[in-house]
Design a protein around this motif. Structure first.
Motif, PDB file in Angstrom:
ATOM      1  N   ILE A 101      25.002 -14.357 -13.312  1.00  9.37           N
ATOM      2  CA  ILE A 101      23.588 -14.432 -12.948  1.00  9.37           C
ATOM      3  C   ILE A 101      23.328 -13.663 -11.652  1.00  9.37           C
ATOM      4  O   ILE A 101      22.301 -13.004 -11.500  1.00  9.37           O
ATOM      5  CB  ILE A 101      23.154 -15.905 -12.814  1.00  9.37           C
ATOM      6  CG1 ILE A 101      23.190 -16.580 -14.188  1.00  9.37           C
ATOM      7  CG2 ILE A 101      21.769 -16.018 -12.218  1.00  9.37           C
ATOM      8  CD1 ILE A 101      22.937 -18.071 -14.137  1.00  9.37           C
ATOM      9  N   THR A 102      24.279 -13.740 -10.725  1.00  6.53           N
ATOM     10  CA  THR A 102      24.135 -13.013  -9.461  1.00  6.53           C
ATOM     11  C   THR A 102      24.014 -11.515  -9.685  1.00  6.53           C
ATOM     12  O   THR A 102      23.254 -10.821  -8.998  1.00  6.53           O
ATOM     13  CB  THR A 102      25.349 -13.294  -8.555  1.00  6.53           C
ATOM     14  OG1 THR A 102      25.469 -14.693  -8.362  1.00  6.53           O
ATOM     15  CG2 THR A 102      25.194 -12.610  -7.208  1.00  6.53           C
ATOM     16  N   LEU A 103      24.747 -10.995 -10.670  1.00  3.71           N
ATOM     17  CA  LEU A 103      24.817  -9.552 -10.866  1.00  3.71           C
ATOM     18  C   LEU A 103      23.858  -9.015 -11.919  1.00  3.71           C
ATOM     19  O   LEU A 103      23.599  -7.810 -11.951  1.00  3.71           O
ATOM     20  CB  LEU A 103      26.250  -9.155 -11.248  1.00  3.71           C
ATOM     21  CG  LEU A 103      27.319  -9.417 -10.191  1.00  3.71           C
ATOM     22  CD1 LEU A 103      28.691  -9.117 -10.759  1.00  3.71           C
ATOM     23  CD2 LEU A 103      27.067  -8.577  -8.951  1.00  3.71           C
ATOM     24  N   ASP A 155      20.806  -5.287 -15.252  1.00  2.14           N
ATOM     25  CA  ASP A 155      19.818  -5.330 -16.335  1.00  2.14           C
ATOM     26  C   ASP A 155      18.581  -6.092 -15.844  1.00  2.14           C
ATOM     27  O   ASP A 155      18.253  -7.173 -16.344  1.00  2.14           O
ATOM     28  CB  ASP A 155      20.415  -6.012 -17.567  1.00  2.14           C
ATOM     29  CG  ASP A 155      19.597  -5.746 -18.826  1.00  2.14           C
ATOM     30  OD1 ASP A 155      18.647  -4.948 -18.752  1.00  2.14           O
ATOM     31  OD2 ASP A 155      19.903  -6.355 -19.865  1.00  2.14           O
ATOM     32  N   PRO A 156      17.863  -5.546 -14.864  1.00  5.06           N
ATOM     33  CA  PRO A 156      16.788  -6.301 -14.203  1.00  5.06           C
ATOM     34  C   PRO A 156      15.573  -6.577 -15.072  1.00  5.06           C
ATOM     35  O   PRO A 156      14.776  -7.459 -14.744  1.00  5.06           O
ATOM     36  CB  PRO A 156      16.415  -5.398 -13.018  1.00  5.06           C
ATOM     37  CG  PRO A 156      16.806  -4.021 -13.446  1.00  5.06           C
ATOM     38  CD  PRO A 156      18.028  -4.196 -14.296  1.00  5.06           C
ATOM     39  N   ASN A 157      15.392  -5.859 -16.167  1.00  9.29           N
ATOM     40  CA  ASN A 157      14.191  -6.022 -16.982  1.00  9.29           C
ATOM     41  C   ASN A 157      14.317  -7.091 -18.070  1.00  9.29           C
ATOM     42  O   ASN A 157      13.361  -7.347 -18.803  1.00  9.29           O
ATOM     43  CB  ASN A 157      13.816  -4.681 -17.628  1.00  9.29           C
ATOM     44  CG  ASN A 157      13.452  -3.633 -16.588  1.00  9.29           C
ATOM     45  OD1 ASN A 157      12.795  -3.946 -15.594  1.00  9.29           O
ATOM     46  ND2 ASN A 157      13.881  -2.403 -16.799  1.00  9.29           N
ATOM     47  N   THR A 158      15.476  -7.699 -18.187  1.00  8.40           N
ATOM     48  CA  THR A 158      15.662  -8.772 -19.164  1.00  8.40           C
ATOM     49  C   THR A 158      14.765  -9.954 -18.811  1.00  8.40           C
ATOM     50  O   THR A 158      14.679 -10.342 -17.636  1.00  8.40           O
ATOM     51  CB  THR A 158      17.137  -9.237 -19.163  1.00  8.40           C
ATOM     52  OG1 THR A 158      17.969  -8.134 -19.487  1.00  8.40           O
ATOM     53  CG2 THR A 158      17.350 -10.357 -20.162  1.00  8.40           C
ATOM     54  N   PRO A 159      14.064 -10.556 -19.782  1.00 12.06           N
ATOM     55  CA  PRO A 159      13.238 -11.734 -19.480  1.00 12.06           C
ATOM     56  C   PRO A 159      14.090 -12.862 -18.903  1.00 12.06           C
ATOM     57  O   PRO A 159      15.190 -13.130 -19.381  1.00 12.06           O
ATOM     58  CB  PRO A 159      12.650 -12.120 -20.841  1.00 12.06           C
ATOM     59  CG  PRO A 159      12.714 -10.873 -21.657  1.00 12.06           C
ATOM     60  CD  PRO A 159      13.942 -10.145 -21.202  1.00 12.06           C
ATOM     61  N   GLY A 198      15.084  -9.685 -12.913  1.00  9.05           N
ATOM     62  CA  GLY A 198      15.125  -9.069 -11.591  1.00  9.05           C
ATOM     63  C   GLY A 198      14.191  -9.753 -10.614  1.00  9.05           C
ATOM     64  O   GLY A 198      14.547 -10.027  -9.463  1.00  9.05           O
ATOM     65  N   GLU A 199      12.962 -10.060 -11.069  1.00  6.69           N
ATOM     66  CA  GLU A 199      12.009 -10.765 -10.219  1.00  6.69           C
ATOM     67  C   GLU A 199      12.471 -12.195  -9.954  1.00  6.69           C
ATOM     68  O   GLU A 199      12.403 -12.682  -8.814  1.00  6.69           O
ATOM     69  CB  GLU A 199      10.632 -10.794 -10.899  1.00  6.69           C
ATOM     70  CG  GLU A 199       9.973  -9.431 -11.047  1.00  6.69           C
ATOM     71  CD  GLU A 199       8.686  -9.514 -11.856  1.00  6.69           C
ATOM     72  OE1 GLU A 199       7.636  -9.109 -11.328  1.00  6.69           O
ATOM     73  OE2 GLU A 199       8.745  -9.995 -13.009  1.00  6.69           O
ATOM     74  N   ALA A 200      12.949 -12.875 -10.998  1.00  3.58           N
ATOM     75  CA  ALA A 200      13.340 -14.275 -10.863  1.00  3.58           C
ATOM     76  C   ALA A 200      14.491 -14.448  -9.874  1.00  3.58           C
ATOM     77  O   ALA A 200      14.498 -15.385  -9.073  1.00  3.58           O
ATOM     78  CB  ALA A 200      13.721 -14.846 -12.223  1.00  3.58           C
ATOM     79  N   VAL A 201      15.465 -13.552  -9.920  1.00  2.00           N
ATOM     80  CA  VAL A 201      16.613 -13.672  -9.020  1.00  2.00           C
ATOM     81  C   VAL A 201      16.183 -13.489  -7.566  1.00  2.00           C
ATOM     82  O   VAL A 201      16.666 -14.194  -6.667  1.00  2.00           O
ATOM     83  CB  VAL A 201      17.713 -12.659  -9.411  1.00  2.00           C
ATOM     84  CG1 VAL A 201      18.766 -12.552  -8.318  1.00  2.00           C
ATOM     85  CG2 VAL A 201      18.377 -13.076 -10.712  1.00  2.00           C
ATOM     86  N   ILE A 202      15.272 -12.574  -7.305  1.00  4.24           N
ATOM     87  CA  ILE A 202      14.756 -12.407  -5.939  1.00  4.24           C
ATOM     88  C   ILE A 202      14.043 -13.673  -5.484  1.00  4.24           C
ATOM     89  O   ILE A 202      14.202 -14.120  -4.337  1.00  4.24           O
ATOM     90  CB  ILE A 202      13.814 -11.194  -5.861  1.00  4.24           C
ATOM     91  CG1 ILE A 202      14.593  -9.895  -6.101  1.00  4.24           C
ATOM     92  CG2 ILE A 202      13.104 -11.139  -4.506  1.00  4.24           C
ATOM     93  CD1 ILE A 202      15.664  -9.604  -5.070  1.00  4.24           C
ATOM     94  N   TRP A 203      13.255 -14.273  -6.369  1.00  4.60           N
ATOM     95  CA  TRP A 203      12.555 -15.517  -6.009  1.00  4.60           C
ATOM     96  C   TRP A 203      13.535 -16.642  -5.736  1.00  4.60           C
ATOM     97  O   TRP A 203      13.357 -17.416  -4.789  1.00  4.60           O
ATOM     98  CB  TRP A 203      11.588 -15.921  -7.132  1.00  4.60           C
ATOM     99  CG  TRP A 203      10.501 -14.929  -7.382  1.00  4.60           C
ATOM    100  CD1 TRP A 203      10.019 -13.996  -6.498  1.00  4.60           C
ATOM    101  CD2 TRP A 203       9.755 -14.744  -8.598  1.00  4.60           C
ATOM    102  NE1 TRP A 203       9.030 -13.245  -7.090  1.00  4.60           N
ATOM    103  CE2 TRP A 203       8.830 -13.679  -8.366  1.00  4.60           C
ATOM    104  CE3 TRP A 203       9.766 -15.370  -9.842  1.00  4.60           C
ATOM    105  CZ2 TRP A 203       7.953 -13.245  -9.356  1.00  4.60           C
ATOM    106  CZ3 TRP A 203       8.886 -14.942 -10.820  1.00  4.60           C
ATOM    107  CH2 TRP A 203       7.990 -13.897 -10.571  1.00  4.60           C
ATOM    108  N   VAL A 204      14.590 -16.743  -6.559  1.00  5.13           N
ATOM    109  CA  VAL A 204      15.614 -17.758  -6.320  1.00  5.13           C
ATOM    110  C   VAL A 204      16.288 -17.517  -4.968  1.00  5.13           C
ATOM    111  O   VAL A 204      16.525 -18.453  -4.199  1.00  5.13           O
ATOM    112  CB  VAL A 204      16.667 -17.753  -7.449  1.00  5.13           C
ATOM    113  CG1 VAL A 204      17.849 -18.649  -7.088  1.00  5.13           C
ATOM    114  CG2 VAL A 204      16.054 -18.220  -8.767  1.00  5.13           C
TER     115      VAL A 204
END
Length: 489
Positions: free
Chosen positions: A401-403, A408-412, A443-449
């Motif tokens: 999940i970290t990577l 693959d940042p565009n995956t839902p 990609g967006e979700a990981v930044i928010w986390v």
């Protein structure tokens, strides 16, 4: 990442999907394994009693690790099957092998641990410790995303008497067959990896410890592609097994090859440590040479009439920084492979593959530093092995999940987060914005986390690290659990 209590929620958990085919001989053990993985995912840095919901669940966890019917091979088999399925979606997958030490000297009451000898510093000072060795083969895509564990062996090393180990001429394994040596782990894992994956090309990547004639010989016999960093500056291209004065040294041979091209790499900053100098981040321009060679059998085995040892045709890629800054060591890699290398592009591809070997170093660091598995106080080595097996799979998922946001940042994000999780995450980090109908990208979700874990997301900041992300995952778990309880009430 949330705690799943209801049946519908449990069926949506990642562990339920990952271990859908597990068979430990008792459905209650199967369910307990899934529950433990979910709990450890919610609190990866916590000891068993804190990760579990209550005392009853804690006792059940201890009984699980104590149960002799819990076979780690069956746990790994279920995970390996899913890993093979994920690998089948890729043309080429890297099978990266490495060994790590897990030290439990601070837990003298733990039974069944053997003394192991670990090296400290550049002068190879051996220190005797209580512990276990873990040899893991991690499947990684050519883009750098870890997709699962292909093989793993956790064991104790037999320590030879200290008086003999001090003798520089002491070679206890010199004349033993490879099957009786510890280094056989590299060959054994190579063969197991070949069995797991079907049509996908799986390239085994190893560091210098796997620079063994028998390893290359086996890869040739079972037709398994390998990529190994060379350790020995051996004599190659010897014309016959008895011609001692023919041939040339490996480094000399490759140094005579013409440069096929150059490229620039980024070298990360290194903090000052006890046995290494501080190094500032910099870029390095390296030259690439490639060529073919003939790997001859080891000298101490060539004269045996009862063993036919063939010469092995290999390719080499030599990477060297010609003009390093004053005071810095040059970048230098000598890579050996049975994969064709006929152009600069193919040579550069092999270099990129080997650079991804650091993924398994990071993975082991996750287990030790972030999961703190060496602090586990289970009272028996067999229990520790079961615990480490479960934690290894949990660590793989969180590491992945970290990577994934980088590869693959565009995956839902719905592929990794349950619907309540990503909705709570969006509302917490995007105040005054309406909730979207579709799940945002990973990609967006990981930044928010990461922001929940203290990441500032400034333009000058690099990607969020594993520890920061885990702090965010922990907070998201608590937020989602509170929201779920409020909705149900």
């Amino acid at each position: 990442m949330m705690r799943h209590e209801t049946k519908d929620e449990h069926e949506a958990s990642w562990a339920h999907e990952e271990f859908a085919d597990v068979n430990l001989g008792d459905k209650r053990l199967d369910a307990r394994l899934i529950n433990l993985c979910d709990r450890f995912s919610d609190a990866p840095e916590s000891p068993i009693n804190q990760a579990c919901a209550d005392w009853a669940e804690t006792k059940a966890a201890y009984r699980f690790f104590q149960n002799e019917n819990v076979d780690v091979a069956k746990i790994l088999a279920a995970h390996r099957s899913k890993t093979a399925k994920r690998a089948s979606k890729h043309k080429t997958v890297l099978a990266i092998q490495d060994t790590s030490y897990f030290i439990y000297t601070a837990h003298p009451k733990t039974e069944g641990l053997a003394k192991i000898s670990v090296n400290k510093g550049k002068r190879v000072k051996e220190i005797d410790c209580n512990g276990l060795l873990m040899h893991t083969c991690l499947a990684v895509t050519t883009e750098g995303l870890p997709i699962g564990i292909l093989d793993q062996k956790i064991f104790s090393r037999k320590l030879h008497p200290e008086k003999k180990r001090r003798d520089k001429n002491y070679r206890p394994h010199e004349h033993l067959p490879i099957e009786e040596k510890e280094s056989y782990k590299w060959l054994e894992t190579l063969a197991h990896t070949k069995e797991v994956v079907g049509d996908t090309e799986v390239v085994t990547v190893c560091d210098r410890e796997a620079d063994l004639y028998d390893f290359f010989r086996l890869s040739d016999e079972i037709e398994c592609p390998v990529l190994v960093r060379a350790k020995a500056d051996r004599v190659i291209n010897r014309k016959s097994r008895f011609a001692e004065k023919t041939g040339v040294k490996l480094w000399e041979h490759m140094g005579q090859r013409p440069e096929s091209g150059c490229y620039t790499i980024d070298i990360p900053r290194r903090s000052k440590a006890k046995h290494s100098k501080e190094r500032e981040a910099r870029t390095a321009t390296v030259a690439v040479r490639f060529g073919s060679l003939c790997l001859n059998p080891p000298r101490n085995r060539r004269r045996r009439d009862d063993e036919h040892l063939p010469d092995i045709e290999l390719n080499a890629v030599y990477v060297l920084e010609n003009n390093p800054p004053e005071g810095d060591e040059p970048v230098e890699w000598m890579l050996l492979s049975n994969v064709p290398v006929t152009s600069f592009e193919e040579a550069y591809e092999k270099v990129r593959w080997y650079a991804l070997r650091w993924r398994i170093e990071m993975y082991h660091k996750v287990l030790k530093s972030s999961f703190r598995v060496e602090e586990c106080r289970l009272g028996d080595a067999e229990r520790l092995i079961r615990y480490l097996t479960v934690m290894s799979i949990v660590a793989w998922r969180l590491f992945m999940i970290t990577l994934i946001a980088r590869t693959d940042p565009n995956t839902p994000c719905s592929t990794l987060l349950a619907e309540p999780e990503w909705k709570v995450l969006f509302l917490k980090t995007n105040r005054n914005k309406p909730l979207p109908q579709k799940a945002p990208s990973i990609g967006e979700a990981v930044i928010w986390v990461a922001k929940l874990g203290g990441y500032l997301a400034r333009k000058s900041d690099g990607p969020p690290g594993t520890i920061t992300l885990w702090r965010g995952w922990k907070r998201l778990t608590d937020l989602t659990e509170g929201w779920t309880m409020a909705v149900q009430s």
